[in-house]
Motif scaffolding. Structure first.
Motif, mmCIF file in Angstrom:
data_model
loop_
_atom_site.group_PDB
_atom_site.id
_atom_site.type_symbol
_atom_site.label_atom_id
_atom_site.label_comp_id
_atom_site.label_asym_id
_atom_site.label_seq_id
_atom_site.Cartn_x
_atom_site.Cartn_y
_atom_site.Cartn_z
ATOM 1 N N VAL A 163 0.843 -1.209 0.000
ATOM 2 C CA VAL A 163 0.000 0.000 0.000
ATOM 3 C C VAL A 163 0.872 1.249 0.000
ATOM 4 O O VAL A 163 0.598 2.213 -0.726
ATOM 5 C CB VAL A 163 -0.949 -0.003 1.216
ATOM 6 C CG1 VAL A 163 -1.766 1.292 1.249
ATOM 7 C CG2 VAL A 163 -1.875 -1.208 1.183
ATOM 8 N N SER A 167 1.022 4.258 -2.933
ATOM 9 C CA SER A 167 0.712 5.669 -2.674
ATOM 10 C C SER A 167 1.720 6.615 -3.318
ATOM 11 O O SER A 167 1.419 7.794 -3.541
ATOM 12 C CB SER A 167 0.652 5.924 -1.170
ATOM 13 O OG SER A 167 1.938 5.802 -0.588
ATOM 14 N N LEU A 269 -6.791 -1.371 -3.785
ATOM 15 C CA LEU A 269 -6.310 -1.730 -2.450
ATOM 16 C C LEU A 269 -7.270 -2.768 -1.889
ATOM 17 O O LEU A 269 -8.312 -2.433 -1.326
ATOM 18 C CB LEU A 269 -6.243 -0.490 -1.544
ATOM 19 C CG LEU A 269 -5.363 0.669 -2.042
ATOM 20 C CD1 LEU A 269 -5.414 1.839 -1.060
ATOM 21 C CD2 LEU A 269 -3.920 0.219 -2.270
ATOM 22 N N PRO A 287 -6.411 0.379 5.085
ATOM 23 C CA PRO A 287 -5.661 0.728 3.867
ATOM 24 C C PRO A 287 -5.563 2.243 3.667
ATOM 25 O O PRO A 287 -4.540 2.735 3.157
ATOM 26 C CB PRO A 287 -6.481 0.081 2.746
ATOM 27 C CG PRO A 287 -7.240 -1.013 3.410
ATOM 28 C CD PRO A 287 -7.550 -0.510 4.781
ATOM 29 N N PHE A 291 -2.182 4.189 3.306
ATOM 30 C CA PHE A 291 -1.996 5.032 2.123
ATOM 31 C C PHE A 291 -1.512 6.412 2.550
ATOM 32 O O PHE A 291 -0.586 6.979 1.949
ATOM 33 C CB PHE A 291 -3.318 5.125 1.358
ATOM 34 C CG PHE A 291 -3.249 5.889 0.072
ATOM 35 C CD1 PHE A 291 -2.928 5.248 -1.116
ATOM 36 C CD2 PHE A 291 -3.525 7.247 0.036
ATOM 37 C CE1 PHE A 291 -2.877 5.954 -2.317
ATOM 38 C CE2 PHE A 291 -3.470 7.959 -1.152
ATOM 39 C CZ PHE A 291 -3.152 7.305 -2.335
#
Length: 316
Positions: A163, A167, A269, A287, A291
Protein backbone atom coordinates in the motif's frame (compact mmCIF):
# COMPACT_ATOMS: atom_id res chain seq x y z
CA UNK A 1 -26.41 -2.09 27.98
CA UNK A 2 -28.67 -3.22 30.80
CA UNK A 3 -28.72 0.31 32.21
CA UNK A 4 -29.66 1.70 28.80
CA UNK A 5 -32.47 -0.82 28.38
CA UNK A 6 -33.79 0.00 31.87
CA UNK A 7 -33.81 3.75 31.20
CA UNK A 8 -35.15 3.31 27.65
CA UNK A 9 -33.88 6.60 26.18
CA UNK A 10 -35.88 7.93 23.25
CA UNK A 11 -32.83 9.09 21.29
CA UNK A 12 -29.02 9.26 21.32
CA UNK A 13 -26.75 12.29 21.17
CA UNK A 14 -23.12 11.60 20.22
CA UNK A 15 -20.48 14.19 21.14
CA UNK A 16 -16.94 14.08 19.73
CA UNK A 17 -14.25 15.97 17.81
CA UNK A 18 -11.74 15.00 15.12
CA UNK A 19 -11.24 11.28 14.52
CA UNK A 20 -13.63 10.53 17.38
CA UNK A 21 -16.30 12.51 15.56
CA UNK A 22 -15.83 10.20 12.60
CA UNK A 23 -16.25 7.22 14.93
CA UNK A 24 -19.45 8.88 16.11
CA UNK A 25 -20.69 8.97 12.50
CA UNK A 26 -20.31 5.21 12.46
CA UNK A 27 -22.27 5.01 15.71
CA UNK A 28 -25.00 7.10 14.12
CA UNK A 29 -25.56 4.45 11.44
CA UNK A 30 -25.03 1.43 13.72
CA UNK A 31 -27.27 2.43 16.63
CA UNK A 32 -29.92 3.53 14.17
CA UNK A 33 -29.88 0.47 11.92
CA UNK A 34 -29.33 -2.23 14.55
CA UNK A 35 -30.95 -0.77 17.65
CA UNK A 36 -33.67 1.43 16.14
CA UNK A 37 -32.52 4.55 17.98
CA UNK A 38 -32.70 8.04 16.46
CA UNK A 39 -29.16 9.40 16.67
CA UNK A 40 -27.90 12.98 16.38
CA UNK A 41 -24.40 14.44 16.47
CA UNK A 42 -24.06 17.06 19.20
CA UNK A 43 -23.21 20.69 18.54
CA UNK A 44 -20.86 21.37 21.46
CA UNK A 45 -20.74 25.15 20.93
CA UNK A 46 -24.40 25.29 22.02
CA UNK A 47 -23.23 24.04 25.41
CA UNK A 48 -20.15 26.26 25.73
CA UNK A 49 -20.02 29.41 23.62
CA UNK A 50 -23.77 29.99 23.19
CA UNK A 51 -24.76 28.50 26.56
CA UNK A 52 -28.07 27.35 25.07
CA UNK A 53 -28.04 23.55 25.41
CA UNK A 54 -30.94 21.56 23.93
CA UNK A 55 -33.19 19.35 26.06
CA UNK A 56 -31.49 16.04 26.83
CA UNK A 57 -33.61 14.58 29.62
CA UNK A 58 -34.78 11.57 27.55
CA UNK A 59 -31.48 11.05 25.76
CA UNK A 60 -28.55 8.69 25.93
CA UNK A 61 -25.52 10.99 25.67
CA UNK A 62 -22.41 9.20 24.38
CA UNK A 63 -19.12 11.07 24.24
CA UNK A 64 -16.24 9.60 22.23
CA UNK A 65 -12.75 10.98 22.91
CA UNK A 66 -9.41 9.18 22.91
CA UNK A 67 -7.94 11.62 25.44
CA UNK A 68 -11.08 12.63 27.31
CA UNK A 69 -9.60 16.12 27.66
CA UNK A 70 -11.57 18.48 25.39
CA UNK A 71 -13.62 20.89 27.53
CA UNK A 72 -16.49 21.22 25.04
CA UNK A 73 -17.08 17.47 24.91
CA UNK A 74 -16.92 17.27 28.71
CA UNK A 75 -19.46 20.12 28.85
CA UNK A 76 -21.97 18.14 26.76
CA UNK A 77 -21.75 15.20 29.16
CA UNK A 78 -21.93 17.39 32.26
CA UNK A 79 -25.04 19.14 30.96
CA UNK A 80 -26.64 15.86 29.92
CA UNK A 81 -26.09 14.45 33.39
CA UNK A 82 -27.41 17.65 35.01
CA UNK A 83 -30.60 17.26 32.97
CA UNK A 84 -30.99 13.63 34.03
CA UNK A 85 -29.81 11.99 30.80
CA UNK A 86 -27.93 8.70 30.83
CA UNK A 87 -24.30 9.52 30.02
CA UNK A 88 -21.53 7.30 28.66
CA UNK A 89 -17.88 8.07 27.88
CA UNK A 90 -15.91 6.02 25.35
CA UNK A 91 -12.28 6.97 26.00
CA UNK A 92 -8.74 5.67 26.12
CA UNK A 93 -8.18 7.41 29.48
CA UNK A 94 -10.59 6.17 32.18
CA UNK A 95 -9.14 8.76 34.61
CA UNK A 96 -9.80 11.71 32.28
CA UNK A 97 -12.16 14.64 32.98
CA UNK A 98 -14.62 13.13 30.48
CA UNK A 99 -14.64 9.78 32.23
CA UNK A 100 -15.17 11.48 35.59
CA UNK A 101 -18.09 13.48 34.18
CA UNK A 102 -19.96 10.48 32.75
CA UNK A 103 -22.09 7.98 34.65
CA UNK A 104 -20.70 5.06 32.63
CA UNK A 105 -17.31 4.56 30.96
CA UNK A 106 -16.14 2.14 28.26
CA UNK A 107 -12.32 2.21 28.32
CA UNK A 108 -10.68 1.55 24.95
CA UNK A 109 -7.69 -0.34 26.42
CA UNK A 110 -5.68 0.66 23.32
CA UNK A 111 -2.50 1.52 25.21
CA UNK A 112 -0.67 4.81 24.82
CA UNK A 113 -1.04 6.18 21.30
CA UNK A 114 2.19 8.02 20.57
CA UNK A 115 1.31 9.17 17.07
CA UNK A 116 -0.37 12.55 16.75
CA UNK A 117 -2.69 11.16 14.06
CA UNK A 118 -5.05 8.76 15.84
CA UNK A 119 -5.20 5.29 14.31
CA UNK A 120 -5.56 2.47 16.82
CA UNK A 121 -7.81 4.54 19.10
CA UNK A 122 -10.07 5.20 16.11
CA UNK A 123 -10.53 1.52 15.30
CA UNK A 124 -10.86 0.74 19.03
CA UNK A 125 -13.64 3.35 19.28
CA UNK A 126 -15.49 1.70 16.39
CA UNK A 127 -15.12 -1.68 18.09
CA UNK A 128 -16.41 -0.32 21.41
CA UNK A 129 -19.49 1.10 19.68
CA UNK A 130 -19.98 -2.21 17.87
CA UNK A 131 -19.81 -4.10 21.17
CA UNK A 132 -22.30 -1.71 22.76
CA UNK A 133 -24.73 -2.15 19.86
CA UNK A 134 -24.40 -5.94 20.04
CA UNK A 135 -24.97 -5.90 23.80
CA UNK A 136 -28.03 -3.65 23.42
CA UNK A 137 -29.40 -6.02 20.79
CA UNK A 138 -28.49 -9.11 22.83
CA UNK A 139 -27.09 -10.55 19.61
CA UNK A 140 -24.46 -13.28 20.03
CA UNK A 141 -23.96 -13.51 16.25
CA UNK A 142 -22.81 -9.89 16.28
CA UNK A 143 -20.32 -10.66 19.04
CA UNK A 144 -19.04 -13.66 17.09
CA UNK A 145 -18.55 -11.43 14.04
CA UNK A 146 -16.73 -8.82 16.14
CA UNK A 147 -14.21 -11.47 17.17
CA UNK A 148 -13.13 -11.84 13.52
CA UNK A 149 -12.07 -8.19 13.25
CA UNK A 150 -8.50 -8.49 14.63
CA UNK A 151 -7.65 -11.22 12.14
CA UNK A 152 -9.00 -9.19 9.22
CA UNK A 153 -7.07 -6.10 10.33
CA UNK A 154 -3.92 -8.20 10.76
CA UNK A 155 -4.32 -9.38 7.16
CA UNK A 156 -4.61 -5.81 5.87
CA UNK A 157 -1.66 -4.58 7.94
CA UNK A 158 0.49 -7.32 6.41
CA UNK A 159 0.03 -5.54 3.05
CA UNK A 160 1.48 -2.27 4.41
CA UNK A 161 4.61 -2.26 2.16
CA UNK A 162 2.45 -2.77 -0.95
CA UNK A 163 0.00 0.00 0.00
CA UNK A 164 2.80 2.41 0.86
CA UNK A 165 4.48 1.78 -2.50
CA UNK A 166 1.18 2.27 -4.32
CA UNK A 167 0.71 5.67 -2.67
CA UNK A 168 3.95 6.98 -4.20
CA UNK A 169 2.08 7.44 -7.50
CA UNK A 170 0.23 10.33 -5.83
CA UNK A 171 3.17 12.22 -4.34
CA UNK A 172 2.32 15.36 -6.34
CA UNK A 173 -1.42 15.22 -5.64
CA UNK A 174 -2.76 18.54 -4.33
CA UNK A 175 -6.45 17.70 -3.94
CA UNK A 176 -8.72 14.68 -3.99
CA UNK A 177 -12.09 13.45 -2.77
CA UNK A 178 -12.80 10.41 -0.61
CA UNK A 179 -16.20 8.83 -1.16
CA UNK A 180 -18.31 6.07 0.30
CA UNK A 181 -21.79 5.67 1.72
CA UNK A 182 -23.73 4.10 4.60
CA UNK A 183 -21.62 2.73 7.43
CA UNK A 184 -18.47 3.74 5.54
CA UNK A 185 -19.46 7.40 5.29
CA UNK A 186 -17.40 7.55 8.51
CA UNK A 187 -14.50 5.84 6.74
CA UNK A 188 -14.46 8.46 4.01
CA UNK A 189 -14.27 11.20 6.62
CA UNK A 190 -11.49 9.49 8.56
CA UNK A 191 -9.30 8.74 5.52
CA UNK A 192 -9.73 12.34 4.33
CA UNK A 193 -8.72 13.60 7.77
CA UNK A 194 -5.57 11.45 7.78
CA UNK A 195 -4.59 12.77 4.35
CA UNK A 196 -5.14 16.37 5.40
CA UNK A 197 -3.30 16.21 8.71
CA UNK A 198 -0.34 14.12 7.50
CA UNK A 199 0.15 14.90 3.81
CA UNK A 200 -1.43 18.40 3.64
CA UNK A 201 -3.47 17.32 0.62
CA UNK A 202 -6.87 19.02 0.35
CA UNK A 203 -8.89 15.81 0.75
CA UNK A 204 -12.66 16.28 0.92
CA UNK A 205 -14.99 13.49 2.14
CA UNK A 206 -18.39 12.87 0.58
CA UNK A 207 -21.25 10.48 0.57
CA UNK A 208 -21.36 9.15 -2.98
CA UNK A 209 -24.97 10.37 -3.11
CA UNK A 210 -24.10 13.91 -2.01
CA UNK A 211 -21.13 13.97 -4.39
CA UNK A 212 -23.50 13.60 -7.33
CA UNK A 213 -25.48 16.65 -6.18
CA UNK A 214 -22.95 19.15 -7.52
CA UNK A 215 -19.35 18.28 -6.51
CA UNK A 216 -19.09 15.68 -9.27
CA UNK A 217 -18.43 18.65 -11.54
CA UNK A 218 -14.90 18.65 -10.08
CA UNK A 219 -14.08 15.39 -11.82
CA UNK A 220 -12.01 15.68 -14.96
CA UNK A 221 -9.25 13.60 -16.50
CA UNK A 222 -6.78 12.53 -13.82
CA UNK A 223 -8.75 13.89 -10.84
CA UNK A 224 -8.07 11.57 -7.86
CA UNK A 225 -11.03 9.84 -6.20
CA UNK A 226 -10.49 7.45 -3.30
CA UNK A 227 -13.52 5.17 -2.95
CA UNK A 228 -14.43 2.70 -0.20
CA UNK A 229 -16.72 -0.01 -1.58
CA UNK A 230 -17.96 -2.46 1.08
CA UNK A 231 -19.63 -5.79 0.52
CA UNK A 232 -23.35 -5.49 1.15
CA UNK A 233 -26.20 -3.10 0.46
CA UNK A 234 -23.99 -0.39 -1.03
CA UNK A 235 -21.91 -2.53 -3.39
CA UNK A 236 -23.96 -2.30 -6.59
CA UNK A 237 -24.61 1.42 -6.25
CA UNK A 238 -20.97 2.22 -5.51
CA UNK A 239 -19.70 0.11 -8.43
CA UNK A 240 -22.12 1.87 -10.79
CA UNK A 241 -20.91 5.21 -9.42
CA UNK A 242 -17.27 4.21 -10.06
CA UNK A 243 -18.10 3.25 -13.63
CA UNK A 244 -19.47 6.74 -14.25
CA UNK A 245 -16.35 8.28 -12.71
CA UNK A 246 -14.17 6.07 -14.91
CA UNK A 247 -16.05 7.35 -17.96
CA UNK A 248 -15.00 10.85 -16.87
CA UNK A 249 -11.38 9.56 -16.71
CA UNK A 250 -11.03 9.99 -12.96
CA UNK A 251 -7.95 8.54 -11.25
CA UNK A 252 -9.47 5.88 -8.97
CA UNK A 253 -8.04 4.45 -5.76
CA UNK A 254 -10.47 1.74 -4.64
CA UNK A 255 -10.59 0.03 -1.25
CA UNK A 256 -12.77 -3.07 -1.56
CA UNK A 257 -13.01 -6.84 -1.43
CA UNK A 258 -15.12 -6.89 -4.60
CA UNK A 259 -13.34 -7.59 -7.89
CA UNK A 260 -15.88 -5.60 -9.92
CA UNK A 261 -14.87 -2.52 -7.92
CA UNK A 262 -11.13 -3.18 -7.81
CA UNK A 263 -11.02 -3.78 -11.58
CA UNK A 264 -12.10 -0.18 -12.20
CA UNK A 265 -9.19 1.28 -10.23
CA UNK A 266 -5.81 2.50 -11.36
CA UNK A 267 -4.79 1.73 -7.76
CA UNK A 268 -6.71 -1.18 -6.22
CA UNK A 269 -6.31 -1.73 -2.45
CA UNK A 270 -7.89 -5.12 -1.67
CA UNK A 271 -9.70 -6.02 1.55
CA UNK A 272 -10.36 -9.52 2.92
CA UNK A 273 -13.68 -10.91 1.72
CA UNK A 274 -16.69 -11.85 3.79
CA UNK A 275 -16.70 -8.90 6.20
CA UNK A 276 -20.30 -7.89 7.11
CA UNK A 277 -21.03 -4.36 6.01
CA UNK A 278 -21.73 -3.13 9.55
CA UNK A 279 -18.23 -4.29 10.56
CA UNK A 280 -16.41 -3.15 7.44
CA UNK A 281 -15.45 0.37 8.66
CA UNK A 282 -13.14 -1.18 11.27
CA UNK A 283 -11.15 -2.88 8.51
CA UNK A 284 -11.67 -0.61 5.49
CA UNK A 285 -10.08 2.40 7.18
CA UNK A 286 -6.73 0.61 7.56
CA UNK A 287 -5.66 0.73 3.87
CA UNK A 288 -6.53 4.44 3.97
CA UNK A 289 -4.34 4.94 7.03
CA UNK A 290 -1.50 3.06 5.35
CA UNK A 291 -2.00 5.03 2.12
CA UNK A 292 -1.70 8.28 4.11
CA UNK A 293 1.46 6.99 5.80
CA UNK A 294 3.08 6.01 2.49
CA UNK A 295 2.14 9.31 0.85
CA UNK A 296 3.53 11.25 3.82
CA UNK A 297 6.85 9.47 3.45
CA UNK A 298 6.86 9.84 -0.35
CA UNK A 299 6.42 13.61 0.05
CA UNK A 300 9.38 13.73 2.44
CA UNK A 301 7.26 14.65 5.46
CA UNK A 302 7.46 13.40 9.04
CA UNK A 303 4.33 11.37 9.92
CA UNK A 304 5.12 11.74 13.64
CA UNK A 305 5.25 15.53 13.61
CA UNK A 306 2.49 17.02 11.41
CA UNK A 307 2.77 20.78 11.40
CA UNK A 308 0.59 22.77 13.77
CA UNK A 309 -0.80 19.71 15.58
CA UNK A 310 -0.52 18.36 19.10
CA UNK A 311 -1.64 15.00 20.45
CA UNK A 312 -4.33 16.49 22.69
CA UNK A 313 -6.50 19.29 21.30
CA UNK A 314 -8.63 21.25 23.76
CA UNK A 315 -11.49 23.27 22.29
CA UNK A 316 -14.17 25.29 24.09
Amino acid sequence: ARAIRERAPRFVVLAARGSSDNAARYGQYLLGAVNGLPVALATPSLFTLYRRPPRLADALVIAVSQSGQSPDIVAVVEEGRRQGALTLAVTNDPASPLARAAEWVIPLHAGAERSVAATKTYTASLLALGMLSAALAGDEEMFAALRTVPGAIRQVVSSAPTVCRASERYRYMEACVVVSRGYNYATAYEIALKLKELTYVLAEPYSSADFQHGPVALVEKGFPVIAVVPEGTMTAEMVDFLRRLREREAELVVISAREEALSLAQTPLPLPGGIPEWLSPMVAVVPGQLFALGLTQARGLDPDQPRGLQKVTRTE
